[in-house]
Design an enzyme around this catalytic site. Sequence first.
Site, PDB file in Angstrom:
ATOM      1  N   CYS A 139       0.863  -1.173   0.346  1.00  0.00           N
ATOM      2  CA  CYS A 139       0.231  -0.105   0.138  1.00  0.00           C
ATOM      3  C   CYS A 139       0.838   1.198  -0.625  1.00  0.00           C
ATOM      4  CB  CYS A 139      -0.951  -0.247   0.934  1.00  0.00           C
ATOM      5  SG  CYS A 139      -2.261  -1.038   0.750  1.00  0.00           S
ATOM      6  N   HIS A 197      -8.925   3.552  -1.306  1.00  0.00           N
ATOM      7  CA  HIS A 197      -7.546   3.118  -1.842  1.00  0.00           C
ATOM      8  C   HIS A 197      -7.036   2.406  -2.924  1.00  0.00           C
ATOM      9  CE1 HIS A 197      -4.300   1.519   0.158  1.00  0.00           C
ATOM     10  NE2 HIS A 197      -4.353   0.893   0.850  1.00  0.00           N
ATOM     11  N   CYS A 199       0.390   2.017   6.459  1.00  0.00           N
ATOM     12  CA  CYS A 199       0.569   0.331   6.643  1.00  0.00           C
ATOM     13  C   CYS A 199       0.572  -0.071   5.792  1.00  0.00           C
ATOM     14  CB  CYS A 199      -1.229   0.250   8.180  1.00  0.00           C
ATOM     15  SG  CYS A 199      -2.211   0.255   7.407  1.00  0.00           S
TER      16      CYS A 199
END
Length: 386
Positions: free
Chosen positions: A89, A342, A372
């Site tokens: 991510c 996201h 994270c």
Amino acid sequence: MAEAYIVEAVRTAGGRRNGRLAGVHPADLAATVLNALIDRSGIDPAAVDDVILGCVTQAGEQAFAFARNAVLASKLPASVPAVTIDRQCGSSQQAVHFAAQAVMSGTQDVVIAAGAESMTRVPMFSNLSFHQREGIGIGPVSPSIAARFGVREFSQFQGAEAIARKHGFDRETLDRYALESHRRAAAATDGGAFADEIVPVPVEGGLHVRDEGIRYDATLEGIGGVKLLQEGGVISAANASQICDGASGVLVVSERALKAHGLTPIARIVDMTVTAGDPVIMLEEPLFATDRALAKAGLSIDDIDLYEVNEAFAPVPLAWLGHVGGDPARLNVNGGAIALGHPLGASGTKLMATLIHALRARGKRYGLQTMCEGGGIANVTIVEAL
């Protein structure tokens, strides 16, 4: 020490799964951002030394040197090189770090850090699922890793549940946070807060300029009615980030390039930190990475005017906020991934664009961004708005 400056920071509006961006090839989606960085800065495209592009699911249309294909789809000359990176991510946030490091070392002067992910056209885990269906291999967790950590797989969903339990968050707390994300994103959209950062994307029927995931009619009751991901848990799809299509990018340059090309910086990179910790709980590392970043920069959390902490799951920013002693009013002021989506590899520079524009709109100085990342890794970037 040499400095790294950000001259432009842009993103596309998020597209929901099978939404308005579903018909756009991810290379073309990325190229839209690359073109916007060139057009808005006015720099000669041939002056770009490199393109560093984050992408998590490098399969299908995002395979085969994806970053290079984004360049070939853009107005950049074919002489501009590119590389695709995967730090899960945090891929495009790491792209910013690599770009800044190249500039600060004197190796390069003009680098684009970007990210793109079409989660509609290249679904999450599709780079693994084909092999599983075909019975090829045993997956990314080798027997030695499984023996060391006592698990057969590392699950972000189990990690989110573990953080919620560790930090004492019940479902209502998480759902209330999710509702606030939608409310802030709706207010930001209606107030024009995203106008300077969003790049229009041509789609069927016009231009895509508005984040699709925001629920303007969201209620606590509605969010609370969404099925939990596991029986007895607290995580649901409504208090976790949305699947999203999108691209984003920043133009990172040296002081020498500012002068040579007549560019005006909008931010300066103050600190870049990356740390790693427990891969099982996985999503808690931003807490400890932030401690280290602040210490390195000689700053306290009170010195930071705004924070962007990726809303992969609601327990993550809430645990981060409690750990660092931050002010909730400074956290994700324009909403986060629960409302805005996201888009995996694009989220790093997406949050960076939102953070820089939000700082400048408020006349504030320091911003901190953290995410994270799979495997228990976290990037932290501190910027100073100019």
